[in-house]
Design a protein around this motif. Structure first.
Motif, PDB file in Angstrom:
ATOM      1  N   THR A  37       0.844  -1.200   0.000  1.00  0.00           N
ATOM      2  CA  THR A  37       0.000   0.000   0.000  1.00  0.00           C
ATOM      3  C   THR A  37       0.874   1.243   0.000  1.00  0.00           C
ATOM      4  OG1 THR A  37      -1.758  -1.148   1.210  1.00  0.00           O
ATOM      5  CG2 THR A  37      -1.816   1.257   1.230  1.00  0.00           C
ATOM      6  N   ALA A  38       0.442   2.250  -0.745  1.00  0.00           N
ATOM      7  CA  ALA A  38       1.093   3.560  -0.760  1.00  0.00           C
ATOM      8  C   ALA A  38       0.003   4.620  -0.780  1.00  0.00           C
ATOM      9  CB  ALA A  38       2.014   3.703  -1.963  1.00  0.00           C
ATOM     10  N   GLU A  39       0.401   5.860  -0.562  1.00  0.00           N
ATOM     11  CA  GLU A  39      -0.560   6.961  -0.569  1.00  0.00           C
ATOM     12  C   GLU A  39      -0.557   7.661  -1.923  1.00  0.00           C
ATOM     13  OE1 GLU A  39       0.141   9.656   2.600  1.00  0.00           O
ATOM     14  OE2 GLU A  39      -0.504   8.251   4.165  1.00  0.00           O
ATOM     15  N   ALA A  40      -1.736   8.078  -2.349  1.00  0.00           N
ATOM     16  CA  ALA A  40      -1.824   8.906  -3.552  1.00  0.00           C
ATOM     17  C   ALA A  40      -1.166  10.249  -3.269  1.00  0.00           C
ATOM     18  CB  ALA A  40      -3.283   9.099  -3.943  1.00  0.00           C
ATOM     19  N   ALA A  41      -0.587  10.853  -4.322  1.00  0.00           N
ATOM     20  CA  ALA A  41       0.235  12.046  -4.073  1.00  0.00           C
ATOM     21  C   ALA A  41      -0.295  13.412  -4.517  1.00  0.00           C
ATOM     22  CB  ALA A  41       1.619  11.830  -4.689  1.00  0.00           C
ATOM     23  N   PRO A  42      -1.416  13.645  -5.189  1.00  0.00           N
ATOM     24  CA  PRO A  42      -2.527  12.721  -5.438  1.00  0.00           C
ATOM     25  C   PRO A  42      -2.453  11.932  -6.745  1.00  0.00           C
ATOM     26  CG  PRO A  42      -3.155  14.903  -6.081  1.00  0.00           C
ATOM     27  CD  PRO A  42      -1.740  15.012  -5.599  1.00  0.00           C
ATOM     28  N   VAL A  43      -1.306  11.960  -7.428  1.00  0.00           N
ATOM     29  CA  VAL A  43      -1.161  11.178  -8.658  1.00  0.00           C
ATOM     30  C   VAL A  43      -0.182  10.042  -8.385  1.00  0.00           C
ATOM     31  CG1 VAL A  43      -0.543  11.207 -11.088  1.00  0.00           C
ATOM     32  CG2 VAL A  43      -1.533  13.254 -10.038  1.00  0.00           C
ATOM     33  N   LEU A  44      -0.588   8.836  -8.706  1.00  0.00           N
ATOM     34  CA  LEU A  44       0.267   7.669  -8.531  1.00  0.00           C
ATOM     35  C   LEU A  44       0.310   6.894  -9.843  1.00  0.00           C
ATOM     36  CD1 LEU A  44       0.564   5.259  -5.559  1.00  0.00           C
ATOM     37  CD2 LEU A  44      -0.045   4.303  -7.791  1.00  0.00           C
ATOM     38  N   VAL A  45       1.496   6.512 -10.272  1.00  0.00           N
ATOM     39  CA  VAL A  45       1.653   5.718 -11.494  1.00  0.00           C
ATOM     40  C   VAL A  45       2.558   4.533 -11.183  1.00  0.00           C
ATOM     41  CG1 VAL A  45       1.297   7.644 -13.084  1.00  0.00           C
ATOM     42  CG2 VAL A  45       3.612   7.110 -12.279  1.00  0.00           C
ATOM     43  N   THR A  46       2.388   3.459 -11.932  1.00  0.00           N
ATOM     44  CA  THR A  46       3.285   2.318 -11.788  1.00  0.00           C
ATOM     45  C   THR A  46       4.414   2.437 -12.804  1.00  0.00           C
ATOM     46  OG1 THR A  46       1.940   0.992 -13.321  1.00  0.00           O
ATOM     47  CG2 THR A  46       1.452   0.803 -10.965  1.00  0.00           C
ATOM     48  N   ALA A  47       5.587   1.962 -12.437  1.00  0.00           N
ATOM     49  CA  ALA A  47       6.713   1.957 -13.353  1.00  0.00           C
ATOM     50  C   ALA A  47       6.494   0.900 -14.434  1.00  0.00           C
ATOM     51  CB  ALA A  47       8.008   1.660 -12.590  1.00  0.00           C
ATOM     52  N   PRO A  48       7.067   1.093 -15.627  1.00  0.00           N
ATOM     53  CA  PRO A  48       6.956   0.058 -16.657  1.00  0.00           C
ATOM     54  C   PRO A  48       7.463  -1.288 -16.127  1.00  0.00           C
ATOM     55  CG  PRO A  48       7.836   2.076 -17.599  1.00  0.00           C
ATOM     56  CD  PRO A  48       7.784   2.287 -16.112  1.00  0.00           C
ATOM     57  N   GLY A  49       6.664  -2.332 -16.305  1.00  0.00           N
ATOM     58  CA  GLY A  49       7.024  -3.660 -15.832  1.00  0.00           C
ATOM     59  C   GLY A  49       6.529  -3.984 -14.440  1.00  0.00           C
ATOM     60  N   VAL A  62      -8.465   1.428  -4.440  1.00  0.00           N
ATOM     61  CA  VAL A  62      -8.247   2.816  -4.033  1.00  0.00           C
ATOM     62  C   VAL A  62      -9.414   3.242  -3.155  1.00  0.00           C
ATOM     63  CG1 VAL A  62      -7.710   5.141  -4.801  1.00  0.00           C
ATOM     64  CG2 VAL A  62      -7.167   3.195  -6.282  1.00  0.00           C
ATOM     65  N   GLU A  63      -9.094   3.804  -2.013  1.00  0.00           N
ATOM     66  CA  GLU A  63     -10.158   4.254  -1.107  1.00  0.00           C
ATOM     67  C   GLU A  63     -10.630   5.651  -1.506  1.00  0.00           C
ATOM     68  OE1 GLU A  63      -7.503   6.311   2.469  1.00  0.00           O
ATOM     69  OE2 GLU A  63      -8.429   4.354   2.808  1.00  0.00           O
ATOM     70  N   GLY A  64     -11.928   5.879  -1.325  1.00  0.00           N
ATOM     71  CA  GLY A  64     -12.486   7.184  -1.642  1.00  0.00           C
ATOM     72  C   GLY A  64     -12.724   7.391  -3.123  1.00  0.00           C
ATOM     73  N   GLN A  65     -13.032   8.620  -3.491  1.00  0.00           N
ATOM     74  CA  GLN A  65     -13.283   8.972  -4.893  1.00  0.00           C
ATOM     75  C   GLN A  65     -11.974   8.921  -5.670  1.00  0.00           C
ATOM     76  OE1 GLN A  65     -16.372   9.538  -6.025  1.00  0.00           O
ATOM     77  NE2 GLN A  65     -15.719   9.801  -8.152  1.00  0.00           N
ATOM     78  N   ALA A  85       4.436  13.099  -9.423  1.00  0.00           N
ATOM     79  CA  ALA A  85       3.660  11.896  -9.114  1.00  0.00           C
ATOM     80  C   ALA A  85       4.482  10.966  -8.228  1.00  0.00           C
ATOM     81  CB  ALA A  85       3.258  11.172 -10.400  1.00  0.00           C
ATOM     82  N   THR A  86       3.800  10.008  -7.645  1.00  0.00           N
ATOM     83  CA  THR A  86       4.451   8.923  -6.924  1.00  0.00           C
ATOM     84  C   THR A  86       4.494   7.714  -7.851  1.00  0.00           C
ATOM     85  OG1 THR A  86       3.678   9.680  -4.751  1.00  0.00           O
ATOM     86  CG2 THR A  86       4.330   7.370  -4.945  1.00  0.00           C
ATOM     87  N   PRO A 149      -7.643  11.772  -4.013  1.00  0.00           N
ATOM     88  CA  PRO A 149      -7.278  12.798  -3.039  1.00  0.00           C
ATOM     89  C   PRO A 149      -5.950  12.478  -2.376  1.00  0.00           C
ATOM     90  CG  PRO A 149      -9.581  12.180  -2.796  1.00  0.00           C
ATOM     91  CD  PRO A 149      -8.978  11.210  -3.752  1.00  0.00           C
ATOM     92  N   ALA A 150      -5.148  13.503  -2.112  1.00  0.00           N
ATOM     93  CA  ALA A 150      -3.858  13.292  -1.464  1.00  0.00           C
ATOM     94  C   ALA A 150      -4.062  12.538  -0.154  1.00  0.00           C
ATOM     95  CB  ALA A 150      -3.179  14.636  -1.208  1.00  0.00           C
ATOM     96  N   GLY A 151      -3.241  11.509   0.059  1.00  0.00           N
ATOM     97  CA  GLY A 151      -3.341  10.716   1.277  1.00  0.00           C
ATOM     98  C   GLY A 151      -4.220   9.495   1.147  1.00  0.00           C
ATOM     99  N   ALA A 152      -4.959   9.372   0.058  1.00  0.00           N
ATOM    100  CA  ALA A 152      -5.804   8.193  -0.137  1.00  0.00           C
ATOM    101  C   ALA A 152      -4.921   6.956  -0.297  1.00  0.00           C
ATOM    102  CB  ALA A 152      -6.684   8.373  -1.371  1.00  0.00           C
ATOM    103  N   ALA A 153      -5.339   5.848   0.291  1.00  0.00           N
ATOM    104  CA  ALA A 153      -4.547   4.615   0.242  1.00  0.00           C
ATOM    105  C   ALA A 153      -4.778   3.892  -1.079  1.00  0.00           C
ATOM    106  CB  ALA A 153      -4.912   3.709   1.407  1.00  0.00           C
ATOM    107  N   VAL A 154      -3.683   3.534  -1.736  1.00  0.00           N
ATOM    108  CA  VAL A 154      -3.723   2.758  -2.973  1.00  0.00           C
ATOM    109  C   VAL A 154      -3.037   1.420  -2.698  1.00  0.00           C
ATOM    110  CG1 VAL A 154      -3.086   2.664  -5.402  1.00  0.00           C
ATOM    111  CG2 VAL A 154      -3.607   4.878  -4.328  1.00  0.00           C
TER     112      VAL A 154
END
Length: 201
Positions: A37-49, A62-65, A85-86, A149-154
């Motif tokens: 789990t990580a927090e939205a920053a509020p943008v989170l992306v995964t690395a290629p692969g 993802v919690e919340g809207q 982004a994170t 939203p910033a702080g939302a758990a992903v």
């Protein structure tokens, strides 16, 4: 003549190996999922692969809207266009994602340049409250983008075909050894009975 304890010991050892192998396949098998789990920053992306970490299905919660979109890495990077982004690189611990902060061109720019639902880079997308997306066969070039939203758990959860490599050999060898020991013991007892009958004749 072979003492009776020899086939008895062979059968007993086989049963022990069989039981140990079955326990390794059931109660003591490794976790069948990798999650973090990580927090939205509020943008989170995964690395290629990253989505293809285990070569198995992966699920994002993802919690919340939130908005969750899947697209090619190059196209998603172009859509972000220097926005901070994170980035999820993998799994750091049993419950934490390994992440990297992507600062972006402007430290104050931490939101996407436009409504992500309006972008044409997504191969699949979903938005709403408490979003859950499951990807059955993510490709190495695909990345996931989460806007929340910033702080939302992903939370990302990867399936994996985890098992002890020696479990099945133990089951097979143990079963064969147990059967061999029992058959040996039966044959030995039958021989003893035949000798006893000849002795009484």
């Amino acid at each position: 003549m072979v003492p009776r304890f020899v086939p008895t010991a062979v059968a007993a050892v086989g049963l022990v190996l069989l039981v140990v192998g079955l326990v390794m396949l059931t109660a003591a098998r490794p976790p069948q999922q990798v999650t973090g789990t990580a927090e939205a920053a509020p943008v989170l992306v995964t690395a290629p692969g990253a989505l293809a970490l285990t070569g198995r299905p992966v699920q994002v919660d993802v919690e919340g809207q939130a908005f969750v979109g899947l697209g090619r890495g190059t196209e998603v990077a172009a859509w972000l266009d220097g926005v901070g982004a994170t980035q999820v690189d993998g799994v750091a611990t049993a419950t934490t994602l390994a992440t990297t902060d992507l600062p972006g061109d402007d430290p104050a720019s931490v939101v996407p340049p436009a409504d992500p639902a309006l972008a044409d880079v997504w191969q699949t997308e979903q938005s709403g409250e408490d979003v859950t997306v499951r990807l059955d066969a993510p490709a190495a070039e695909q990345v996931l983008a989460v806007v929340a939203p910033a702080g939302a758990a992903v939370t990302l959860t990867w399936d994996r075909p985890a098992r002890h490599p020696g479990a099945w050999p133990l089951v097979v060898v143990g079963a064969l050894e147990a059967v061999l020991g029992l058959l040996w013991l039966v044959a030995l007892n039958a021989r003893r009975r035949r000798r006893a009958r000849r002795g009484r004749a």
